[in-house]
Motif scaffolding. Structure first.
Motif, PDB file in Angstrom:
ATOM      1  N   GLY A  15      14.968   6.671  14.425  1.00  0.00           N
ATOM      2  CA  GLY A  15      14.543   6.641  15.810  1.00  0.00           C
ATOM      3  C   GLY A  15      14.514   8.000  16.464  1.00  0.00           C
ATOM      4  O   GLY A  15      15.515   8.433  17.041  1.00  0.00           O
ATOM      5  N   PHE A  16      13.369   8.704  16.405  1.00  0.00           N
ATOM      6  CA  PHE A  16      13.273  10.036  17.008  1.00  0.00           C
ATOM      7  C   PHE A  16      13.222   9.950  18.525  1.00  0.00           C
ATOM      8  O   PHE A  16      13.803  10.787  19.222  1.00  0.00           O
ATOM      9  CB  PHE A  16      12.024  10.753  16.486  1.00  0.00           C
ATOM     10  N   GLY A  17      12.521   8.954  19.053  1.00  0.00           N
ATOM     11  CA  GLY A  17      12.444   8.764  20.498  1.00  0.00           C
ATOM     12  C   GLY A  17      11.948   9.984  21.224  1.00  0.00           C
ATOM     13  O   GLY A  17      10.880  10.518  20.946  1.00  0.00           O
ATOM     14  N   THR A  72      15.547  15.309   9.748  1.00  0.00           N
ATOM     15  CA  THR A  72      14.460  14.374   9.432  1.00  0.00           C
ATOM     16  C   THR A  72      14.652  13.101  10.224  1.00  0.00           C
ATOM     17  O   THR A  72      15.741  12.510  10.215  1.00  0.00           O
ATOM     18  CB  THR A  72      14.439  14.041   7.933  1.00  0.00           C
ATOM     19  N   SER A  73      13.605  12.662  10.917  1.00  0.00           N
ATOM     20  CA  SER A  73      13.694  11.457  11.725  1.00  0.00           C
ATOM     21  C   SER A  73      12.577  10.491  11.346  1.00  0.00           C
ATOM     22  O   SER A  73      11.457  10.905  11.021  1.00  0.00           O
ATOM     23  CB  SER A  73      13.600  11.811  13.213  1.00  0.00           C
ATOM     24  N   VAL A 126       9.356  14.609  11.063  1.00  0.00           N
ATOM     25  CA  VAL A 126       9.299  13.284  11.658  1.00  0.00           C
ATOM     26  C   VAL A 126       8.327  12.447  10.837  1.00  0.00           C
ATOM     27  O   VAL A 126       7.156  12.796  10.706  1.00  0.00           O
ATOM     28  CB  VAL A 126       8.864  13.325  13.137  1.00  0.00           C
ATOM     29  N   VAL A 127       8.846  11.374  10.246  1.00  0.00           N
ATOM     30  CA  VAL A 127       8.044  10.488   9.407  1.00  0.00           C
ATOM     31  C   VAL A 127       7.631   9.307  10.272  1.00  0.00           C
ATOM     32  O   VAL A 127       8.480   8.509  10.698  1.00  0.00           O
ATOM     33  CB  VAL A 127       8.837  10.014   8.178  1.00  0.00           C
ATOM     34  N   TRP A 135      23.818  10.815   8.967  1.00  0.00           N
ATOM     35  CA  TRP A 135      22.828   9.894   9.536  1.00  0.00           C
ATOM     36  C   TRP A 135      23.154   9.610  10.995  1.00  0.00           C
ATOM     37  O   TRP A 135      24.299   9.318  11.339  1.00  0.00           O
ATOM     38  CB  TRP A 135      22.830   8.564   8.778  1.00  0.00           C
ATOM     39  N   PHE A 136      22.107   9.683  11.840  1.00  0.00           N
ATOM     40  CA  PHE A 136      22.182   9.217  13.220  1.00  0.00           C
ATOM     41  C   PHE A 136      21.421   7.896  13.277  1.00  0.00           C
ATOM     42  O   PHE A 136      20.187   7.882  13.157  1.00  0.00           O
ATOM     43  CB  PHE A 136      21.511  10.201  14.183  1.00  0.00           C
TER      44      PHE A 136
END
Length: 240
Positions: A69-71, A96-97, A149-150, A168-169
């Protein structure tokens, strides 16, 4: 920030309302993108401290962080801010998000303007963010700091990854609103992509989330949540 796709929601972009001027709200998931009290401080409490950071990145080897979740990019910007002040000389960070509905540049810039503490990071991210993010977005933010960002469904995207991460977030929308982002299958994929001794942090404390993380193989720890929230979860992939 989301993996589930509600009916009539566009496939490639976040559909937003704005509360209090600069707080983005997802129509698709009926939820805010971060804690209403202070999302930047929540990032430090949940994701950085939950992962033992900045202590764990005190090394010369590249440090790899992954995020579900990059948001708005808030977690990236706060992490990068702390990295700039604490990382050893010559170290490198790869963040990496995985994001189903990437936000437009103007929306990212608007949301992050709430925090003057990350103005440096916000300006660079907004300047380099593509007009139409899709596929695999690769951005060199600064020497030794790289963002990937994937864009796409998280489970499918993680299935294509091979190199494990140090931290990990887990920052999908609330489990009650987006259960797919906290599924047993996705938590197993996160575990597969975690180095031995690697960690995760999440604001979520729902029982099924904790059980799915434990079933995947993580040693799960409960800690006090942010801003009066009773609990959060963090944990480690055992070594050996």
């Amino acid at each position: 920030m989301a993996d589930h796709n509600p009916e009539n929601t566009p496939q490639t972009e976040a559909v937003l309302d704005w509360h209090d001027g600069d707080m983005p709200y997802s129509r698709a998931f009926d939820d805010h993108f971060y804690c209403r009290s202070d999302g930047r401080l929540e990032c430090g409490h949940v994701f950085l401290a939950g992962n033992g950071l900045p202590d764990r990145w005190q090394r010369k080897a590249p440090f790899r962080i992954a995020e579900l979740g990059f948001g708005t990019g808030l977690n990236l910007c706060e992490t990068w801010r702390q990295w700039r002040g604490t990382a050893p000389e010559g170290a490198s960070l790869h963040f990496t998000s995985f994001e189903r509905f990437p936000m437009a540049r103007a929306d990212i810039a608007r949301a992050l303007a709430h925090w003057p503490e990350i103005e440096h990071e916000r300006t660079i991210l907004a300047d380099k963010w593509p007009d139409a993010p899709a596929g695999r977005v690769e951005i060199d933010l600064a020497p030794g700091v790289r963002l990937t960002v994937v864009c796409g469904a998280a489970l499918e995207s993680l299935g294509n990854e091979t190199t494990p991460f140090d931290a990990w977030f887990l920052d999908g929308f609330a489990p009650a609103r987006n259960p797919d982002m906290w599924s047993a299958e996705l938590m197993a994929a996160v575990f597969r992509l975690t180095v031995p001794g690697g960690r995760f942090g999440t604001y979520a404390a729902a029982g099924f989330v904790r059980r799915n993380l434990a079933a995947a193989g993580f040693v799960v720890e409960r800690r006090p949540g942010f801003a009066g929230k009773r609990e959060m979860l963090c944990g480690e992939r055992p070594v050996g």
